[in-house]
Design a protein around this motif. Structure first.
Motif, PDB file in Angstrom:
ATOM      1  N   GLU A 190       0.804  -1.229   0.000  1.00 19.94           N
ATOM      2  CA  GLU A 190       0.000   0.000   0.000  1.00 19.94           C
ATOM      3  C   GLU A 190       0.833   1.273   0.000  1.00 19.94           C
ATOM      4  O   GLU A 190       0.303   2.366  -0.115  1.00 19.94           O
ATOM      5  CB  GLU A 190      -0.981   0.016   1.184  1.00 19.94           C
ATOM      6  N   ASP A 191       2.157   1.149   0.108  1.00 15.95           N
ATOM      7  CA  ASP A 191       3.042   2.317  -0.033  1.00 15.95           C
ATOM      8  C   ASP A 191       3.347   2.620  -1.500  1.00 15.95           C
ATOM      9  O   ASP A 191       4.022   3.610  -1.802  1.00 15.95           O
ATOM     10  CB  ASP A 191       4.361   2.080   0.712  1.00 15.95           C
ATOM     11  N   THR A 192       2.870   1.789  -2.394  1.00 14.79           N
ATOM     12  CA  THR A 192       3.108   2.004  -3.820  1.00 14.79           C
ATOM     13  C   THR A 192       2.472   3.303  -4.289  1.00 14.79           C
ATOM     14  O   THR A 192       1.336   3.623  -3.927  1.00 14.79           O
ATOM     15  CB  THR A 192       2.523   0.821  -4.625  1.00 14.79           C
ATOM     16  N   GLY A 193       3.218   4.053  -5.100  1.00 18.92           N
ATOM     17  CA  GLY A 193       2.719   5.302  -5.639  1.00 18.92           C
ATOM     18  C   GLY A 193       3.845   6.171  -6.151  1.00 18.92           C
ATOM     19  O   GLY A 193       5.015   5.776  -6.099  1.00 18.92           O
ATOM     20  N   VAL A 194       3.473   7.335  -6.641  1.00 22.18           N
ATOM     21  CA  VAL A 194       4.458   8.330  -7.045  1.00 22.18           C
ATOM     22  C   VAL A 194       4.704   9.243  -5.848  1.00 22.18           C
ATOM     23  O   VAL A 194       3.756   9.767  -5.261  1.00 22.18           O
ATOM     24  CB  VAL A 194       3.986   9.144  -8.256  1.00 22.18           C
ATOM     25  N   VAL A 229       7.541   4.597  -6.673  1.00 17.17           N
ATOM     26  CA  VAL A 229       7.868   3.560  -5.708  1.00 17.17           C
ATOM     27  C   VAL A 229       6.859   2.429  -5.889  1.00 17.17           C
ATOM     28  O   VAL A 229       5.648   2.664  -5.826  1.00 17.17           O
ATOM     29  CB  VAL A 229       7.821   4.098  -4.261  1.00 17.17           C
ATOM     30  N   THR A 230       7.350   1.232  -6.115  1.00 18.33           N
ATOM     31  CA  THR A 230       6.487   0.070  -6.281  1.00 18.33           C
ATOM     32  C   THR A 230       6.918  -0.998  -5.292  1.00 18.33           C
ATOM     33  O   THR A 230       8.084  -1.411  -5.276  1.00 18.33           O
ATOM     34  CB  THR A 230       6.565  -0.482  -7.710  1.00 18.33           C
ATOM     35  N   VAL A 231       5.983  -1.424  -4.462  1.00 17.24           N
ATOM     36  CA  VAL A 231       6.246  -2.460  -3.470  1.00 17.24           C
ATOM     37  C   VAL A 231       5.433  -3.685  -3.863  1.00 17.24           C
ATOM     38  O   VAL A 231       4.198  -3.683  -3.781  1.00 17.24           O
ATOM     39  CB  VAL A 231       5.892  -1.992  -2.046  1.00 17.24           C
ATOM     40  N   SER A 232       6.132  -4.708  -4.282  1.00 15.16           N
ATOM     41  CA  SER A 232       5.438  -5.881  -4.798  1.00 15.16           C
ATOM     42  C   SER A 232       6.343  -7.095  -4.701  1.00 15.16           C
ATOM     43  O   SER A 232       7.561  -6.990  -4.848  1.00 15.16           O
ATOM     44  CB  SER A 232       5.033  -5.653  -6.258  1.00 15.16           C
TER      45      SER A 232
END
Length: 126
Positions: free
Chosen positions: A89-93, A122-125
């Protein structure tokens, strides 16, 4: 005219870490409050963390919950966001922004900040 450039984004697995940098040019960074904001896909922009010119005041949004640390090096005209224990859920610009309006800047809201960088993904996966 103050210009801001973010760097350090990328893809990381859940639980990983990233450090974002916000480099300033065109004017000294030491006069400004600096904020980190983010925008997830399909969602509005939200504040992450903000810091005063002297680093004497710092604010974090509740969702940070001790995982991120904001810091600045005025001599290097750079502000950092150290992010640990990252979640999907921290994924984003992630954007950095600057404000000379001290009282407004401490609300850590995007509409209180005047100068913006272009953002870093930032992509957390897994």
């Amino acid at each position: 005219q103050l210009q801001l450039v973010e760097s350090g984004g990328g893809m990381v697995q859940p639980g990983g870490s990233l450090t974002l940098s916000c480099a300033a040019s065109g004017s000294g960074l030491s006069y400004y409050h600096i904020g980190w904001f983010r925008q997830a896909p399909g969602k509005g922009r939200e504040g992450v963390s903000c810091i005063s010119p002297s680093s004497g005041w710092i604010a974090y949004s509740d969702f940070v919950n001790g995982r991120f640390i904001i810091s600045r090096d005025n001599a290097q005209n750079t502000v950092y966001l150290h992010m640990n224990t990252l979640k999907p859920e921290d994924t984003g610009v992630y954007f950095c922004a600057a404000s000379s309006r001290s009282a407004d800047a401490r609300l850590c809201r995007g509409d209180s900040y005047d100068f913006w960088g272009q953002g870093t993904q930032v992509t957390v996966s897994s």
